[in-house]
Structure formats: C-alpha cells, structure tokens
Design a protein around this motif. Structure first.
Motif, mmCIF file in Angstrom:
data_model
loop_
_atom_site.group_PDB
_atom_site.id
_atom_site.type_symbol
_atom_site.label_atom_id
_atom_site.label_comp_id
_atom_site.label_asym_id
_atom_site.label_seq_id
_atom_site.Cartn_x
_atom_site.Cartn_y
_atom_site.Cartn_z
ATOM 1 N N SER A 17 -109.968 -58.838 9.859
ATOM 2 C CA SER A 17 -110.486 -58.187 11.064
ATOM 3 C C SER A 17 -109.406 -58.070 12.122
ATOM 4 O O SER A 17 -108.465 -58.884 12.170
ATOM 5 C CB SER A 17 -111.644 -59.002 11.642
ATOM 6 N N LEU A 18 -109.574 -57.062 12.952
ATOM 7 C CA LEU A 18 -108.758 -56.885 14.148
ATOM 8 C C LEU A 18 -109.651 -56.329 15.242
ATOM 9 O O LEU A 18 -110.624 -55.631 14.950
ATOM 10 C CB LEU A 18 -107.599 -55.911 13.909
ATOM 11 N N ARG A 19 -109.280 -56.610 16.486
ATOM 12 C CA ARG A 19 -109.959 -55.982 17.608
ATOM 13 C C ARG A 19 -108.922 -55.244 18.450
ATOM 14 O O ARG A 19 -107.999 -55.862 18.989
ATOM 15 C CB ARG A 19 -110.708 -56.986 18.476
ATOM 16 N N LEU A 20 -109.107 -53.940 18.537
ATOM 17 C CA LEU A 20 -108.253 -53.124 19.379
ATOM 18 C C LEU A 20 -108.847 -53.044 20.781
ATOM 19 O O LEU A 20 -110.067 -53.006 20.936
ATOM 20 C CB LEU A 20 -108.107 -51.719 18.799
ATOM 21 N N SER A 21 -107.970 -52.986 21.752
ATOM 22 C CA SER A 21 -108.385 -52.801 23.135
ATOM 23 C C SER A 21 -107.661 -51.595 23.707
ATOM 24 O O SER A 21 -106.548 -51.269 23.284
ATOM 25 C CB SER A 21 -108.038 -54.037 23.973
ATOM 26 N N CYS A 22 -108.295 -50.959 24.670
ATOM 27 C CA CYS A 22 -107.685 -49.823 25.356
ATOM 28 C C CYS A 22 -107.978 -49.970 26.838
ATOM 29 O O CYS A 22 -109.143 -49.917 27.248
ATOM 30 C CB CYS A 22 -108.238 -48.522 24.817
ATOM 31 N N LEU A 23 -106.926 -50.143 27.616
ATOM 32 C CA LEU A 23 -107.068 -50.299 29.058
ATOM 33 C C LEU A 23 -106.897 -48.949 29.734
ATOM 34 O O LEU A 23 -105.881 -48.263 29.547
ATOM 35 C CB LEU A 23 -106.037 -51.295 29.586
ATOM 36 N N PHE A 24 -107.888 -48.576 30.521
ATOM 37 C CA PHE A 24 -107.931 -47.295 31.238
ATOM 38 C C PHE A 24 -107.505 -47.514 32.682
ATOM 39 O O PHE A 24 -107.949 -48.480 33.323
ATOM 40 C CB PHE A 24 -109.364 -46.778 31.173
ATOM 41 N N SER A 25 -106.690 -46.601 33.214
ATOM 42 C CA SER A 25 -106.322 -46.665 34.621
ATOM 43 C C SER A 25 -106.124 -45.259 35.161
ATOM 44 O O SER A 25 -105.999 -44.299 34.396
ATOM 45 C CB SER A 25 -105.047 -47.484 34.816
ATOM 46 N N GLY A 26 -106.143 -45.142 36.484
ATOM 47 C CA GLY A 26 -105.879 -43.864 37.116
ATOM 48 C C GLY A 26 -107.091 -42.985 37.332
ATOM 49 O O GLY A 26 -106.949 -41.799 37.641
ATOM 50 N N GLY A 27 -108.269 -43.531 37.186
ATOM 51 C CA GLY A 27 -109.486 -42.761 37.384
ATOM 52 C C GLY A 27 -110.682 -43.678 37.410
ATOM 53 O O GLY A 27 -110.537 -44.906 37.411
ATOM 54 N N THR A 28 -111.876 -43.083 37.420
ATOM 55 C CA THR A 28 -113.109 -43.866 37.398
ATOM 56 C C THR A 28 -113.585 -43.972 35.964
ATOM 57 O O THR A 28 -114.150 -43.018 35.403
ATOM 58 C CB THR A 28 -114.183 -43.214 38.283
ATOM 59 N N PHE A 29 -113.358 -45.105 35.371
ATOM 60 C CA PHE A 29 -113.587 -45.307 33.926
ATOM 61 C C PHE A 29 -115.001 -44.943 33.517
ATOM 62 O O PHE A 29 -115.230 -44.321 32.482
ATOM 63 C CB PHE A 29 -113.288 -46.767 33.588
ATOM 64 N N SER A 30 -115.963 -45.315 34.351
ATOM 65 C CA SER A 30 -117.371 -45.111 33.984
ATOM 66 C C SER A 30 -117.762 -43.645 33.942
ATOM 67 O O SER A 30 -118.859 -43.317 33.474
ATOM 68 C CB SER A 30 -118.277 -45.873 34.942
ATOM 69 N N ARG A 31 -116.913 -42.748 34.397
ATOM 70 C CA ARG A 31 -117.194 -41.313 34.349
ATOM 71 C C ARG A 31 -116.707 -40.675 33.045
ATOM 72 O O ARG A 31 -116.942 -39.493 32.819
ATOM 73 C CB ARG A 31 -116.541 -40.601 35.538
ATOM 74 N N TYR A 32 -116.029 -41.448 32.220
ATOM 75 C CA TYR A 32 -115.432 -40.904 30.999
ATOM 76 C C TYR A 32 -116.150 -41.429 29.764
ATOM 77 O O TYR A 32 -116.444 -42.632 29.668
ATOM 78 C CB TYR A 32 -113.963 -41.287 30.905
ATOM 79 N N VAL A 33 -116.384 -40.537 28.822
ATOM 80 C CA VAL A 33 -116.742 -41.008 27.491
ATOM 81 C C VAL A 33 -115.429 -41.312 26.773
ATOM 82 O O VAL A 33 -114.381 -40.746 27.085
ATOM 83 C CB VAL A 33 -117.572 -39.979 26.710
ATOM 84 N N MET A 34 -115.508 -42.199 25.804
ATOM 85 C CA MET A 34 -114.298 -42.679 25.147
ATOM 86 C C MET A 34 -114.406 -42.513 23.634
ATOM 87 O O MET A 34 -115.510 -42.527 23.062
ATOM 88 C CB MET A 34 -114.071 -44.154 25.470
ATOM 89 N N GLY A 35 -113.265 -42.400 23.024
ATOM 90 C CA GLY A 35 -113.244 -42.275 21.570
ATOM 91 C C GLY A 35 -112.028 -42.970 20.980
ATOM 92 O O GLY A 35 -111.092 -43.327 21.692
#
Length: 126
Positions: A17-35
């Motif tokens: 197993s592995l867990r990938l993470s993706c850190l978002f910056s420069g905007g309002t994260f909750s307004r974006y869907v992610m993939g």
C-alpha cells in the motif's frame, strides 16, 4: 495561482500500500473538484479517480475500483489517494488535478481539469 504538489510515491512490493497526498495552494480549495490521473511509460495518461467539492461523491476507473480510495480534507487543502493491493501494472507517474469550472458529472478527460501537479512516481515490484 493554483499550485498542486504531490507526495507519497515510492517503491513498494506487489500487494502493498501507499498513500499519495496532494497539497493545494493559491486558491479556495473547497471550490475545486479534484482528480487523480496516472501515466505509465509508453502509455496515455489515464484518469483514475474523482472527488467532488465536499468529498461526498467519489468515482473510480474500473482498473482501480475497490483497491484505491480518494478522500479530501478541506481544512488542510489536501486530497489523498489511498492505494491498497498494488499491482505491477499500477506502476506509473501519478498526477493530482483540480477543476475550478466543474458543473456536473464525472470529469474523466484531461481537458476538463484546469490545474496539474508535476506528479509523483509509484513503482510496484513483482
């Protein structure tokens, strides 16, 4: 300027197993869907997972359904991809993506996403 930074990739044995993470910056994260997408050597980039703004709706490609889980923490501006039961065919560069223009449905095409990270390598040995 939205920026996405992936982490958590590495070398793992088949079945691990592995867990990938993706850190978002420069905007309002909750307004974006992610993939999440991935690209294996010599192959086209492949969509593998989607999560809506609140995290209440997720969707997966058949190739990872039942083994991978996407989640997000809007307080931490982070989206995760938990990968279990890894197979050698999961070896790829994994990309985090964000879509700020989302209206409905499940975006699976690259062009539907506005922002991309630079990727994190996942290698699964047999």
């Amino acid at each position: 300027q939205v920026r996405l930074v992936e982490s958590g990739g590495g070398l793992v044995q088949a079945g691990g197993s592995l867990r990938l993470s993706c850190l978002f910056s420069g905007g309002t994260f909750s307004r974006y869907v992610m993939g999440w997408f991935r690209q294996a050597p010599g192959k086209k980039r492949e969509w593998i997972s989607f999560i809506n703004r609140s995290g209440s709706i997720t969707n997966y490609a058949d190739s990872v359904n039942g083994r991978f889980t996407i989640a997000r923490d809007n307080a931490k501006n982070t989206v995760y991809l938990q990968m279990n039961g890894l197979k050698p065919e999961d070896t790829a560069l994994y990309y985090c993506t964000a879509d700020g223009q989302y209206i409905a449905g499940v975006p699976t095409a690259e062009l539907q996403y506005d922002h991309w990270g630079s990727g994190t390598q996942v290698t699964v040995s047999s």
